[in-house]
Motif scaffolding. Structure first.
Motif, short mmCIF file in Angstrom:
data_model
loop_
_atom_site.label_atom_id
_atom_site.label_comp_id
_atom_site.label_asym_id
_atom_site.label_seq_id
_atom_site.Cartn_x
_atom_site.Cartn_y
_atom_site.Cartn_z
N ASN A 169 0.82 -1.22 0.00
CA ASN A 169 0.00 0.00 0.00
C ASN A 169 0.85 1.27 0.00
OD1 ASN A 169 0.92 -0.60 2.57
ND2 ASN A 169 -0.84 0.39 3.60
N LEU A 170 2.09 1.16 -0.46
CA LEU A 170 2.99 2.32 -0.53
C LEU A 170 2.36 3.42 -1.39
CD1 LEU A 170 6.82 2.22 -1.18
CD2 LEU A 170 5.38 3.82 -2.42
N TRP A 195 2.37 4.81 4.02
CA TRP A 195 1.64 3.55 3.79
C TRP A 195 0.68 3.30 4.96
CZ3 TRP A 195 6.95 3.80 4.48
CH2 TRP A 195 7.44 3.33 5.71
#
Length: 395
Positions: free
Chosen positions: A367-368, A395
């Motif tokens: 989820n960067l 993130w």
């Protein structure tokens, strides 16, 4: 063109990292070869189209020689750029270039990279873990892209761990634009350090570039020039491509997910990052050893030629819908690494680094996200390679 355009004023905003600016695209449509004025204040021929750039990369009349090297027109005025002019004799310049390739190519062989790859993966995993331990937000440029690229090059070249922080400062000073004295001091310090390291390697060789050059019987000055060239050429472009690649992939989750399917799709995606991301200096400076006719103009002996890889990679004559970032683009005949005898010998290592970096980052941090909009990124305008000053991620 009868009037030279001022090259440094074109494409200085953050959007230029993702595609060539409109002014340069307009030049590309007007003519394949255009007269411009460089940041050093000299006139040069800017080659903008894929076919013409590729043609000149194969033309031995366009090389690193100049009839009078001290008076040769410059792209920028830095000590490293001055090393690009190797001789006043075209035949000798060609010989030196071929010698350089023969000396350095074994260090980038498939066998050498196979031995180096586990270390590259280990470094990437360690640095991603350090990001996770620190917690968001973090500056990816300072905390991952730069140290990762540096550590890989240090392993390849043979810089001992205790000396590595000093190299960062030397390289930074050497690349400064607008302060020749500081750049000269940085260059002198770097070459002095490498000369001292060469002495150590002669007595205690390892499996690295400097040791190999010592075994080849080169003198300290030649080893210093080649080693500094590997460091300088192999560092900033990789750092910038990691930064811009993360920026593009994080902002396009569907394309990121496609790239992350397996090693094969990641390799294809990296080629598109290399093509479509304007990272670092995209100009290859060369000089005409003879008069050359190309693109409707005559490039005269001694004139500076700038082969623009960014523009050639966005040439619609060579690429279908070049403005589209397509992680599945095949074939992808980009010229980011040059072509022919001017193909970058470090390209295989750069590919390994980029594939490893993106796989490690998005594999461990799926989820960067980039914490700022592209237009809010601050670019490094005071150094030769350009790139971002920082890349905040969360993130």
């Amino acid at each position: 063109m009868s009037q030279s355009l001022d090259l440094p004023t074109l494409g200085t905003g953050p959007s230029a990292m993702l595609r060539p600016p409109k002014e340069l695209r307009d030049l590309q449509e007007q003519a394949p070869v255009c007269k411009v004025r460089t940041p050093a204040g000299d006139e040069a021929w800017l080659v903008t189209r894929h076919e013409e750039v590729k043609q000149l990369l194969k033309d031995e009349r366009i090389n690193r020689s100049h009839p009078d090297p001290p008076s040769a027109p410059r792209y920028v005025d830095t000590p490293f750029f001055n090393l690009l002019i190797t001789d006043s004799d075209p035949a000798e310049a060609t010989r030196l270039h071929r010698e350089m390739r023969s000396l350095l190519t074994p260090s980038f062989s498939a066998r050498r990279l196979a031995r180096l790859r586990p270390k590259v993966v280990e470094l990437a995993e360690e640095m991603v873990q350090a990001l996770l331990d620190k917690g968001p937000p973090v500056d990816l440029h300072a905390e991952f892209s730069q140290p990762f690229a540096l550590q890989v090059l240090y392993e390849l070249i043979g810089v001992p761990p205790e000396d590595r922080m000093h190299i960062v400062r030397m390289l930074g000073r050497m690349a400064v634009l607008g302060d020749p004295a500081a750049a000269e001091e940085g260059a002198a310090e770097l070459f002095g350090y490498i000369s001292e390291l060469v002495g150590r390697k002669r007595g205690d060789p390892g499996e690295d570039v400097i040791s190999r050059l010592c075994e080849a019987g080169l003198d300290d000055e030649r080893i210093g020039t080649l080693s500094a060239g590997v460091l300088f050429a192999g560092l900033d472009s990789v750092i910038s491509h990691i930064d811009v690649g993360v920026l593009v992939l994080a902002n396009n989750p569907d394309k990121r997910d496609t790239a992350m399917q397996d090693a094969g799709t990641m390799a294809i995606a990296v080629e598109e990052v290399l093509r479509a991301a304007k990272a670092g200096s995209s100009m290859l400076p060369r000089w005409a050893a003879e008069d050359v006719e190309i693109g409707g103009v005559t490039i005269r002996t001694g004139e500076l030629v700038l082969l623009d890889f960014t523009l050639s990679n966005f040439d619609e004559r060579a690429f279908d819908d070049p403005e589209r970032f397509d992680v599945g683009r095949v074939p992808n005949p980009h010229l980011t690494f040059g072509h022919g005898v001017w193909h970058c010998i470090g390209a295989p290592l750069a590919r390994v680094e980029l594939q490893t970096a993106f796989s490690a980052l998005f594999g461990r941090i799926p989820n960067l996200q980039v914490a700022v909009a592209p237009e809010d990124l601050k670019l490094e305008s005071g150094q030769l390679s350009g790139g971002v000053l920082e890349l905040p991620i969360t993130w």
